[in-house]
Design an enzyme around this catalytic site. Sequence first.
Site, PDB file in Angstrom:
ATOM      1  N   GLU A  42       3.270 -11.791  10.149  1.00 36.40           N
ATOM      2  CA  GLU A  42       4.236 -12.651  10.822  1.00 36.40           C
ATOM      3  C   GLU A  42       4.410 -12.072  12.223  1.00 36.40           C
ATOM      4  O   GLU A  42       4.710 -10.884  12.369  1.00 36.40           O
ATOM      5  CB  GLU A  42       5.572 -12.643  10.067  1.00 36.40           C
ATOM      6  N   ARG A 276       2.745  -0.982  -1.605  1.00 35.47           N
ATOM      7  CA  ARG A 276       3.026  -0.800  -0.175  1.00 35.47           C
ATOM      8  C   ARG A 276       2.830   0.643   0.208  1.00 35.47           C
ATOM      9  O   ARG A 276       2.973   1.546  -0.621  1.00 35.47           O
ATOM     10  CB  ARG A 276       4.500  -1.109   0.106  1.00 35.47           C
ATOM     11  N   LYS A 286      10.546  -3.706   9.263  1.00 31.71           N
ATOM     12  CA  LYS A 286      10.512  -4.251  10.625  1.00 31.71           C
ATOM     13  C   LYS A 286      11.909  -4.373  11.199  1.00 31.71           C
ATOM     14  O   LYS A 286      12.098  -4.183  12.392  1.00 31.71           O
ATOM     15  CB  LYS A 286       9.847  -5.624  10.604  1.00 31.71           C
TER      16      LYS A 286
HETATM   17  P1  ATP Z   1       8.765  -8.668   7.021  1.00 32.28           P
HETATM   18  O1  ATP Z   1       9.860  -7.789   6.562  1.00 32.28           O
HETATM   19  O2  ATP Z   1       8.974  -9.234   8.376  1.00 32.28           O
HETATM   20  O3  ATP Z   1       8.234  -9.654   6.006  1.00 32.28           O
HETATM   21  P2  ATP Z   1       6.291  -7.310   6.555  1.00 32.28           P
HETATM   22  O4  ATP Z   1       6.201  -5.852   6.738  1.00 32.28           O
HETATM   23  O5  ATP Z   1       6.106  -7.912   5.225  1.00 32.28           O
HETATM   24  O6  ATP Z   1       7.623  -7.643   7.248  1.00 32.28           O
HETATM   25  P3  ATP Z   1       4.267  -9.089   7.553  1.00 32.28           P
HETATM   26  O7  ATP Z   1       3.911  -9.359   8.962  1.00 32.28           O
HETATM   27  O8  ATP Z   1       4.746 -10.207   6.711  1.00 32.28           O
HETATM   28  O9  ATP Z   1       5.339  -7.963   7.604  1.00 32.28           O
HETATM   29  O10 ATP Z   1       3.077  -8.337   6.849  1.00 32.28           O
HETATM   30  C1  ATP Z   1       1.742  -8.731   6.929  1.00 32.28           C
HETATM   31  C2  ATP Z   1       0.995  -8.175   5.761  1.00 32.28           C
HETATM   32  O11 ATP Z   1       1.079  -6.758   5.744  1.00 32.28           O
HETATM   33  C3  ATP Z   1       1.542  -8.672   4.433  1.00 32.28           C
HETATM   34  O12 ATP Z   1       0.457  -9.056   3.619  1.00 32.28           O
HETATM   35  C4  ATP Z   1       2.249  -7.471   3.881  1.00 32.28           C
HETATM   36  O13 ATP Z   1       2.203  -7.483   2.473  1.00 32.28           O
HETATM   37  C5  ATP Z   1       1.469  -6.313   4.468  1.00 32.28           C
HETATM   38  N1  ATP Z   1       2.328  -5.138   4.589  1.00 32.28           N
HETATM   39  C6  ATP Z   1       3.492  -5.045   5.240  1.00 32.28           C
HETATM   40  N2  ATP Z   1       4.044  -3.828   5.099  1.00 32.28           N
HETATM   41  C7  ATP Z   1       3.196  -3.107   4.331  1.00 32.28           C
HETATM   42  C8  ATP Z   1       3.193  -1.769   3.819  1.00 32.28           C
HETATM   43  N3  ATP Z   1       4.198  -0.920   4.071  1.00 32.28           N
HETATM   44  N4  ATP Z   1       2.145  -1.376   3.079  1.00 32.28           N
HETATM   45  C9  ATP Z   1       1.137  -2.224   2.824  1.00 32.28           C
HETATM   46  N5  ATP Z   1       1.072  -3.485   3.267  1.00 32.28           N
HETATM   47  C10 ATP Z   1       2.081  -3.937   4.013  1.00 32.28           C
END
Ligand code: ATP
Length: 571
Positions: A42, A276, A286
């Site tokens: 996002e 994660r 974020k």
């Molecule tokens: P938000 O809280 O804004 O949803 P987010 O960290 O999920 O933040 P995205 O931009 O939606 O951010 O994430 C893009 C991709 O990265 C998604 O598929 C998410 O699952 C993955 N992702 C985000 N944070 C992690 C993490 N700490 N470890 C592994 N994958 C991650």
Amino acid sequence: MAVTEEKLNEEKKSLSFVEQFVEEDLAAGKNGGRIQTRFPPEPNGYLHIGHAKAICMDFGVAEKYNGVCNLRFDDTNPSKENNEYVENILHDISWLGFKWGNIYYASDYFERLWEFAVWMIKQGKAYVDEQTSEQIAQQKGTPTTPGTASPYRDRPVEESLALFEQMNTPEAVEGSMVLRAKLDMANANMHFRDPIIYRIIQTPHHRTGTKWHTYPMYDFAHGQSDYFEGVTHSICTLEFVPHRPLYDLFIDFLKEMDGTADNLKDNRPRQIEFNRLNLTYTVMSKRKLHTLVDEHLVSGWDDPRMPTLCGMRRRGYSPESVRMFIDSIGYTKFDALNDMALLEASVREDLNKKACRVSAVMNPVKLVITNYPEGQTEEMEAVNNPENEADGTHSITFSRNLWIEREDFMEDAPKKFFRMTPGKEVRLKNAYIVKCIGCTKDAEGNITEIQAEYDPQSKSGLEGANRKVKGTLHWVSAGHCRKAEVRVYDRLFNVENPSADERDFRELLNPESLHVYDNCYVEEYAAGKKPGEYLQFQRIGYFMADPDSTTDHLVFNKTVGLKDTWAKQNK
Ligand code: ATP
Ligand code: MG
């Protein structure tokens, strides 16, 4: 034969569970043997090392199975998204070394999603609810008690259709209405209790401007986008496990609408979840990273203490070291906390192979070689990288007046002190063996100068010059070096797992996370190095020029020390 089988088994064992699923699907002939993944950020912030884990998986699977990984910006919430984030996300992914196929945007599908939503309403599968979000939340029930139906749940289709149209006008008031899927208010899976699928947002969108006034929720956009694009494996993190049945249901509905329901196996993205990445002494949320930036608790998204990829890049981490670290921790089905020290070990390992060795003195004291003629200089040959001969050499100027590290001298040294102390010999790296003959102090007893004599026969590289001395010190020539500011970083947070702490995360920040050394000296050769060039300040650690650096004011960041001294200090 046996050998091959053994090898095959070994390979199987080393497959991640995600790869095992992919291989199962390939073996079953699903999707005509096609592999297509996506990375779906996002654009509401910068990428951090957690995203790098997802990127390595999404792109890694596509690469390994000759598939393609596309980028898809999940831009369904205009109030938080913008193009600056899009640009930086592209840059960070390239920096990590991955190549995407296409770039898609969830906003490309707003029209199709709208049509899908209208179809849902017409099928009696969705309705407009005019309650507040609080009322809706209260009616949700708990995992063990069913929810209560909204008074609008059974309103006529025509009414919902008209209101849905109204939701998409500039006059629509945010929060006044939502579109909900009509599923099952008693389902044990809370996501099935008539989830909200559209809400009104009046902030202009970074791509579609003011064309839309109502936007789909994540669950009504993500799986559908996967389906539209022909994604075969939709890999995401564990928090989406409970969303998976809904993901599958909406795709069933889409297929029903498309008339491909009888062929459910074809072109059906499969969602697979992994754990994660969480790292000690930092945060990955974020929202929290935004707060750090917005409240100026760090200098920006690329502050070298941030867990963002741009922060790590600025600090001097290599993309290879980030990937090596992610490889080493692997992918599981259980959330865990990974040790930051492990990441630093990967950085050290990779930079050892890459970094150019230079001399820099962080805490200088003058050393005068009393028997070396005033005004004389010599160019000494310094090896750029003992790990890689091809990196060649550079020259460093030697003279009578040098800077060495203050802590490399001791007037009354214990027996085991192998650095500089009166009466003892040490080697000056790439130069001569010198014998300390004394020091000068000011009125307060601070050492202002050290004196030594050099042995002209002991020049590095000369035959027979290699007599044994225990210590080797780094130095720079006082007349042939450049002043520099060096920024040294410590953990951003004082506690191992700030996210699990009940206190406000701002209170957990380490007030000592940045130390500025503004009186350092670096050899001329180092002064010419730019951000992006990996350096080792010999005997100190790995460093990189900072973008703040100018010809008049050099600035370097400490990437990581040569050893993990931090672990020991805390024992
Ligand atoms: P938000 O809280 O804004 O949803 P987010 O960290 O999920 O933040 P995205 O931009 O939606 O951010 O994430 C893009 C991709 O990265 C998604 O598929 C998410 O699952 C993955 N992702 C985000 N944070 C992690 C993490 N700490 N470890 C592994 N994958 C991650
Ligand atoms: Mg997300």
